[in-house]
Design a protein around this motif. Sequence first.
Motif, PDB file in Angstrom:
ATOM      1  N   MET A 109       9.048  53.565  57.380  1.00  0.00           N
ATOM      2  CA  MET A 109       7.613  53.302  57.524  1.00  0.00           C
ATOM      3  C   MET A 109       6.839  53.596  56.233  1.00  0.00           C
ATOM      4  O   MET A 109       5.818  52.976  55.981  1.00  0.00           O
ATOM      5  CB  MET A 109       7.038  54.117  58.681  1.00  0.00           C
ATOM      6  CG  MET A 109       7.546  53.671  60.049  1.00  0.00           C
ATOM      7  SD  MET A 109       7.127  51.961  60.449  1.00  0.00           S
ATOM      8  CE  MET A 109       5.437  52.183  60.993  1.00  0.00           C
ATOM      9  N   GLN A 110       7.350  54.488  55.407  1.00  0.00           N
ATOM     10  CA  GLN A 110       6.691  54.781  54.129  1.00  0.00           C
ATOM     11  C   GLN A 110       6.747  53.584  53.182  1.00  0.00           C
ATOM     12  O   GLN A 110       5.925  53.462  52.285  1.00  0.00           O
ATOM     13  CB  GLN A 110       7.345  55.998  53.464  1.00  0.00           C
ATOM     14  CG  GLN A 110       7.043  57.295  54.163  1.00  0.00           C
ATOM     15  CD  GLN A 110       7.726  58.478  53.505  1.00  0.00           C
ATOM     16  OE1 GLN A 110       8.470  58.326  52.538  1.00  0.00           O
ATOM     17  NE2 GLN A 110       7.465  59.666  54.020  1.00  0.00           N
ATOM     18  N   HIS A 111       7.712  52.687  53.412  1.00  0.00           N
ATOM     19  CA  HIS A 111       7.887  51.530  52.533  1.00  0.00           C
ATOM     20  C   HIS A 111       7.298  50.240  53.105  1.00  0.00           C
ATOM     21  O   HIS A 111       7.307  49.219  52.427  1.00  0.00           O
ATOM     22  CB  HIS A 111       9.370  51.329  52.218  1.00  0.00           C
ATOM     23  CG  HIS A 111       9.963  52.476  51.470  1.00  0.00           C
ATOM     24  ND1 HIS A 111       9.770  52.671  50.124  1.00  0.00           N
ATOM     25  CD2 HIS A 111      10.717  53.517  51.898  1.00  0.00           C
ATOM     26  CE1 HIS A 111      10.391  53.771  49.751  1.00  0.00           C
ATOM     27  NE2 HIS A 111      10.976  54.300  50.803  1.00  0.00           N
ATOM     28  N   GLU A 116       0.519  44.570  59.838  1.00  0.00           N
ATOM     29  CA  GLU A 116       1.123  43.851  60.972  1.00  0.00           C
ATOM     30  C   GLU A 116       2.611  44.165  61.098  1.00  0.00           C
ATOM     31  O   GLU A 116       3.145  44.223  62.207  1.00  0.00           O
ATOM     32  CB  GLU A 116       0.884  42.341  60.894  1.00  0.00           C
ATOM     33  CG  GLU A 116       1.452  41.654  59.666  1.00  0.00           C
ATOM     34  CD  GLU A 116       0.484  41.606  58.478  1.00  0.00           C
ATOM     35  OE1 GLU A 116       0.809  40.897  57.524  1.00  0.00           O
ATOM     36  OE2 GLU A 116      -0.563  42.263  58.490  1.00  0.00           O
ATOM     37  N   ASP A 117       3.294  44.416  59.963  1.00  0.00           N
ATOM     38  CA  ASP A 117       4.706  44.811  60.013  1.00  0.00           C
ATOM     39  C   ASP A 117       4.858  46.216  60.596  1.00  0.00           C
ATOM     40  O   ASP A 117       5.757  46.486  61.398  1.00  0.00           O
ATOM     41  CB  ASP A 117       5.334  44.750  58.617  1.00  0.00           C
ATOM     42  CG  ASP A 117       5.405  43.335  58.073  1.00  0.00           C
ATOM     43  OD1 ASP A 117       5.404  42.379  58.887  1.00  0.00           O
ATOM     44  OD2 ASP A 117       5.461  43.181  56.841  1.00  0.00           O
ATOM     45  N   LEU A 120       4.330  45.978  64.321  1.00  0.00           N
ATOM     46  CA  LEU A 120       5.501  45.409  64.984  1.00  0.00           C
ATOM     47  C   LEU A 120       6.599  46.458  65.151  1.00  0.00           C
ATOM     48  O   LEU A 120       7.193  46.584  66.228  1.00  0.00           O
ATOM     49  CB  LEU A 120       6.023  44.204  64.210  1.00  0.00           C
ATOM     50  CG  LEU A 120       7.282  43.542  64.788  1.00  0.00           C
ATOM     51  CD1 LEU A 120       7.014  43.009  66.201  1.00  0.00           C
ATOM     52  CD2 LEU A 120       7.746  42.419  63.880  1.00  0.00           C
ATOM     53  N   LEU A 121       6.871  47.228  64.109  1.00  0.00           N
ATOM     54  CA  LEU A 121       7.883  48.284  64.201  1.00  0.00           C
ATOM     55  C   LEU A 121       7.496  49.337  65.233  1.00  0.00           C
ATOM     56  O   LEU A 121       8.321  49.794  66.020  1.00  0.00           O
ATOM     57  CB  LEU A 121       8.114  48.935  62.838  1.00  0.00           C
ATOM     58  CG  LEU A 121       8.961  48.138  61.862  1.00  0.00           C
ATOM     59  CD1 LEU A 121       8.901  48.748  60.469  1.00  0.00           C
ATOM     60  CD2 LEU A 121      10.394  48.054  62.351  1.00  0.00           C
ATOM     61  N   GLU A 122       6.220  49.728  65.224  1.00  0.00           N
ATOM     62  CA  GLU A 122       5.764  50.743  66.169  1.00  0.00           C
ATOM     63  C   GLU A 122       5.775  50.227  67.609  1.00  0.00           C
ATOM     64  O   GLU A 122       5.974  50.987  68.545  1.00  0.00           O
ATOM     65  CB  GLU A 122       4.369  51.230  65.775  1.00  0.00           C
ATOM     66  CG  GLU A 122       4.402  52.078  64.513  1.00  0.00           C
ATOM     67  CD  GLU A 122       3.026  52.386  63.942  1.00  0.00           C
ATOM     68  OE1 GLU A 122       2.034  51.716  64.345  1.00  0.00           O
ATOM     69  OE2 GLU A 122       2.945  53.291  63.094  1.00  0.00           O
ATOM     70  N   GLU A 123       5.581  48.933  67.778  1.00  0.00           N
ATOM     71  CA  GLU A 123       5.648  48.333  69.113  1.00  0.00           C
ATOM     72  C   GLU A 123       7.096  48.183  69.580  1.00  0.00           C
ATOM     73  O   GLU A 123       7.411  48.375  70.744  1.00  0.00           O
ATOM     74  CB  GLU A 123       4.972  46.956  69.095  1.00  0.00           C
ATOM     75  CG  GLU A 123       5.013  46.234  70.424  1.00  0.00           C
ATOM     76  CD  GLU A 123       4.407  44.847  70.318  1.00  0.00           C
ATOM     77  OE1 GLU A 123       4.931  43.942  70.979  1.00  0.00           O
ATOM     78  OE2 GLU A 123       3.421  44.673  69.580  1.00  0.00           O
TER      79      GLU A 123
END
Length: 138
Positions: A109-111, A116-117, A120-123
């Motif tokens: 997540m730091q990168h 929106e990306d 999407l990852l958090e969802e």
Amino acid sequence: GVARKMVRYLLSSTFTDTSVERNLLMDDVTPFLQEYARRRGFECVTTEMRWGIRSEASADHQTSEICMQELDRCITESGGINYILIAGQKYGFRPPPNKIKESEFKALMQHVKHEEDRALLEETFQLDTNNVVENQYV
């Protein structure tokens, strides 16, 4: 009881560029091998995942895990060969993991630069704090 003699192998390939070869193996070679084995007192089992993964498992990113479990089964149960790969001109599908260690997720997540990306990852991945070793996003 008497141990059952068996050769169980996983047939693996990309689907689109090896369909002719895969169909030939499944339709012609496999029945021949099964009959050949039966006449010699053992069983020959071909495992083929093309139709074996339900859409729910695919949606939960479990495709790779299911295939690896099936390969482990073939390795454990087979008295001989346990894997056949048909290699073609493409790499095939590489699904996202179904689990990510919390430390790796945070580093990823730091990168991630676009919001929106990140969303999407958090969802897609939710933190599971029930794991004994290290929390994972599942």
